[in-house]
Motif scaffolding. Structure first.
Motif, mmCIF file in Angstrom:
data_model
loop_
_atom_site.group_PDB
_atom_site.id
_atom_site.type_symbol
_atom_site.label_atom_id
_atom_site.label_comp_id
_atom_site.label_asym_id
_atom_site.label_seq_id
_atom_site.Cartn_x
_atom_site.Cartn_y
_atom_site.Cartn_z
ATOM 1 N N GLY A 1 31.979 40.503 42.506
ATOM 2 C CA GLY A 1 32.154 40.771 43.932
ATOM 3 C C GLY A 1 33.027 41.978 44.181
ATOM 4 N N ALA A 2 32.756 43.068 43.445
ATOM 5 C CA ALA A 2 33.678 44.212 43.450
ATOM 6 C C ALA A 2 33.237 45.376 44.323
ATOM 7 C CB ALA A 2 33.884 44.701 42.011
ATOM 8 N N SER A 3 32.298 45.149 45.218
ATOM 9 C CA SER A 3 31.823 46.266 46.037
ATOM 10 C C SER A 3 32.682 46.514 47.269
ATOM 11 C CB SER A 3 30.367 46.022 46.470
ATOM 12 O OG SER A 3 30.287 44.894 47.324
ATOM 13 N N ARG A 4 33.591 45.584 47.588
ATOM 14 C CA ARG A 4 34.412 45.755 48.791
ATOM 15 C C ARG A 4 35.664 44.891 48.694
ATOM 16 N NH1 ARG A 4 30.869 42.295 53.282
ATOM 17 N NH2 ARG A 4 31.053 40.282 52.231
ATOM 18 N N GLY A 5 36.575 45.095 49.638
ATOM 19 C CA GLY A 5 37.754 44.242 49.766
ATOM 20 C C GLY A 5 38.620 44.143 48.523
ATOM 21 N N ILE A 6 39.072 42.934 48.224
ATOM 22 C CA ILE A 6 39.960 42.698 47.083
ATOM 23 C C ILE A 6 39.278 43.094 45.775
ATOM 24 C CG2 ILE A 6 41.067 40.879 45.719
ATOM 25 C CD1 ILE A 6 41.647 39.452 48.408
ATOM 26 N N GLY A 7 37.988 42.806 45.647
ATOM 27 C CA GLY A 7 37.272 43.142 44.425
ATOM 28 C C GLY A 7 37.231 44.633 44.167
ATOM 29 N N ALA A 8 36.952 45.424 45.199
ATOM 30 C CA ALA A 8 36.898 46.880 45.053
ATOM 31 C C ALA A 8 38.271 47.444 44.706
ATOM 32 C CB ALA A 8 36.370 47.519 46.336
ATOM 33 N N ALA A 9 39.303 46.968 45.391
ATOM 34 C CA ALA A 9 40.667 47.437 45.112
ATOM 35 C C ALA A 9 41.062 47.097 43.680
ATOM 36 C CB ALA A 9 41.644 46.807 46.106
ATOM 37 N N THR A 10 40.676 45.908 43.226
ATOM 38 C CA THR A 10 40.984 45.488 41.864
ATOM 39 C C THR A 10 40.256 46.352 40.850
ATOM 40 O OG1 THR A 10 41.410 43.202 42.534
ATOM 41 C CG2 THR A 10 40.818 43.574 40.232
ATOM 42 N N ALA A 11 38.977 46.589 41.073
ATOM 43 C CA ALA A 11 38.196 47.415 40.147
ATOM 44 C C ALA A 11 38.796 48.807 40.017
ATOM 45 C CB ALA A 11 36.743 47.490 40.615
ATOM 46 N N ARG A 12 39.181 49.407 41.161
ATOM 47 C CA ARG A 12 39.763 50.752 41.117
ATOM 48 C C ARG A 12 41.069 50.771 40.333
ATOM 49 N NH1 ARG A 12 37.700 51.037 46.625
ATOM 50 N NH2 ARG A 12 39.683 50.196 47.377
ATOM 51 N N LEU A 13 41.941 49.794 40.585
ATOM 52 C CA LEU A 13 43.242 49.775 39.912
ATOM 53 C C LEU A 13 43.097 49.473 38.424
ATOM 54 C CD1 LEU A 13 46.293 50.019 40.239
ATOM 55 C CD2 LEU A 13 46.359 47.579 40.796
ATOM 56 N N VAL A 14 42.225 48.539 38.089
ATOM 57 C CA VAL A 14 41.991 48.199 36.684
ATOM 58 C C VAL A 14 41.403 49.402 35.950
ATOM 59 C CG1 VAL A 14 40.550 46.764 35.167
ATOM 60 C CG2 VAL A 14 41.804 45.712 37.049
ATOM 61 N N GLY A 15 40.472 50.103 36.606
ATOM 62 C CA GLY A 15 39.892 51.290 36.003
ATOM 63 C C GLY A 15 40.911 52.397 35.792
ATOM 64 N N ALA A 16 41.820 52.553 36.736
ATOM 65 C CA ALA A 16 42.866 53.575 36.619
ATOM 66 C C ALA A 16 43.870 53.244 35.533
ATOM 67 C CB ALA A 16 43.588 53.737 37.959
ATOM 68 N N SER A 17 43.897 51.990 35.098
ATOM 69 C CA SER A 17 44.853 51.553 34.086
ATOM 70 C C SER A 17 44.276 51.548 32.680
ATOM 71 C CB SER A 17 45.361 50.148 34.440
ATOM 72 O OG SER A 17 46.010 50.158 35.691
ATOM 73 N N GLY A 18 43.069 52.083 32.531
ATOM 74 C CA GLY A 18 42.525 52.276 31.199
ATOM 75 C C GLY A 18 41.435 51.330 30.760
ATOM 76 N N PHE A 19 41.186 50.275 31.518
ATOM 77 C CA PHE A 19 40.087 49.373 31.177
ATOM 78 C C PHE A 19 38.757 49.988 31.609
ATOM 79 C CE2 PHE A 19 43.715 46.505 31.822
ATOM 80 C CZ PHE A 19 43.637 45.670 30.709
ATOM 81 N N ALA A 20 37.702 49.714 30.859
ATOM 82 C CA ALA A 20 36.353 50.005 31.329
ATOM 83 C C ALA A 20 35.978 48.879 32.288
ATOM 84 C CB ALA A 20 35.378 50.062 30.160
ATOM 85 N N VAL A 21 35.348 49.207 33.415
ATOM 86 C CA VAL A 21 35.138 48.217 34.461
ATOM 87 C C VAL A 21 33.657 48.025 34.786
ATOM 88 C CG1 VAL A 21 35.788 47.460 36.779
ATOM 89 C CG2 VAL A 21 37.328 48.948 35.486
ATOM 90 N N ALA A 22 33.228 46.771 34.745
ATOM 91 C CA ALA A 22 31.907 46.409 35.234
ATOM 92 C C ALA A 22 32.076 45.981 36.681
ATOM 93 C CB ALA A 22 31.316 45.281 34.408
ATOM 94 N N VAL A 23 31.570 46.799 37.594
ATOM 95 C CA VAL A 23 31.689 46.555 39.034
ATOM 96 C C VAL A 23 30.476 45.731 39.467
ATOM 97 C CG1 VAL A 23 31.830 47.631 41.320
ATOM 98 C CG2 VAL A 23 32.974 48.703 39.354
ATOM 99 N N ASN A 24 30.679 44.428 39.569
ATOM 100 C CA ASN A 24 29.571 43.549 39.927
ATOM 101 C C ASN A 24 29.381 43.477 41.436
ATOM 102 O OD1 ASN A 24 29.483 40.276 40.814
ATOM 103 N ND2 ASN A 24 27.672 41.110 39.822
ATOM 104 N N PHE A 25 28.130 43.354 41.850
ATOM 105 C CA PHE A 25 27.827 43.145 43.267
ATOM 106 C C PHE A 25 26.570 42.303 43.365
ATOM 107 C CE2 PHE A 25 25.308 46.708 41.937
ATOM 108 C CZ PHE A 25 24.121 46.629 42.663
ATOM 109 N N ALA A 26 26.474 41.522 44.433
ATOM 110 C CA ALA A 26 25.241 40.780 44.719
ATOM 111 C C ALA A 26 24.395 41.592 45.681
ATOM 112 C CB ALA A 26 25.559 39.405 45.302
ATOM 113 N N ASN A 27 25.048 42.072 46.739
ATOM 114 C CA ASN A 27 24.432 42.975 47.715
ATOM 115 C C ASN A 27 25.383 44.159 47.890
ATOM 116 O OD1 ASN A 27 22.219 41.056 48.535
ATOM 117 N ND2 ASN A 27 23.985 39.852 49.194
ATOM 118 N N GLY A 28 24.950 45.175 48.571
ATOM 119 C CA GLY A 28 25.840 46.312 48.797
ATOM 120 C C GLY A 28 25.911 47.253 47.614
ATOM 121 N N GLU A 29 24.751 47.647 47.104
ATOM 122 C CA GLU A 29 24.709 48.548 45.953
ATOM 123 C C GLU A 29 25.403 49.874 46.248
ATOM 124 O OE1 GLU A 29 21.490 50.672 42.914
ATOM 125 O OE2 GLU A 29 20.792 49.341 44.520
#
Length: 258
Positions: free
Chosen positions: A19-47
């Protein structure tokens, strides 16, 4: 996260954020990615918005891909994990963020279809995603360990009366699951924790027909304001990181004192 751990985290593996296309999920994905992890940004809708999150991570020097999958469907979950590892590398973390409220309704008005769908996403999806993460990260299965962070809600403690008792009940299930799984895999190199956000400024409120809810409820919060997705993401990153190496089975409340 302490700067001393930054280089260590840069050597880290893949984190799936559902659920990383918006809100808490998107903010988390961005921060985790900036910290060196490779990130799988999952979404159901909202490609489109998911791809924007990926573009932001890549522009900042990170690695990320967008993967469509409905966590209410087991076959989608299997594809999500297989694709993430194939494209990004071994799994080291999972953030179970995908969730729906089932809408604002008193219990006397809630519909069976809404409950079934909400539980499929919030509870069954979290459990099945965690199952796949454990199968990959557990020392018992030849993995190298990792961290699971579940997104719960303060509603699990306050009950959500008059708005979404059904949603609060699903998050109570997440809290119980977090504690149980944490104890089950603690000796296998996997830490399992949850974040319980309070009132957060996201589009969840507008989606449920109450765009003024954060402003209306802010006076009931000791800190007199709603929180931000970035403030939740910071807690998630800490739980994913080695800075939280002795933390498992914890429900971390981030709710301005509510």
């Amino acid at each position: 996260m302490p700067h001393a751990n930054r280089e260590e985290e840069k050597k880290a593996g893949t984190v799936i954020v559902t659920g990383a296309s918006r809100g808490i999920g998107a903010a988390t994905a961005r921060l985790v990615g900036a910290s060196g992890f490779a990130v799988a940004v999952n979404f159901a809708n909202g490609e489109a918005t998911a791809r924007q999150v990926v573009a932001q991570i890549v522009a900042a020097g990170g690695r990320a891909i967008a993967i469509q999958a409905d966590v209410a469907r087991e076959e989608d979950i299997l594809r999500l994990f297989e694709t993430a590892e194939r494209e990004l590398g071994p799994l080291q973390g999972l953030v179970n963020n995908a969730g729906i409220t089932g809408g604002f309704a008193r219990v006397e008005d809630v519909q069976a279809e809404a409950i079934t769908r909400m539980l499929a996403v919030n509870v069954t999806g979290t459990i099945l995603c965690s199952r796949e993460a454990v199968r990959r990260m557990s020392l018992r299965h030849g993995g190298s360990g990792g961290s699971i962070v579940n997104i719960s809600s303060l509603a699990a403690r306050t009950g959500g009366s008059g708005e979404w008792v059904h949603y609060a009940a699903s998050k109570g299930a997440i809290n119980s699951f977090t504690i149980g799984l944490a104890r089950e895999v603690a000796s296998e190199g996997i830490r399992v924790n949850a974040i319980a956000p309070g009132l957060i400024e996201t589009d969840l409120h507008a989606t449920n027909g109450a765009p003024d809810r954060p402003q209306r409820m802010s006076p009931t919060i000791p800190m007199q304001r709603a929180g931000t997705p970035d403030e939740i993401a910071a807690g998630v990153l800490w739980l994913l990181s080695s800075a939280a190496s002795y933390t498992t089975g914890t429900i971390l409340e981030i709710g301005g004192g509510r």
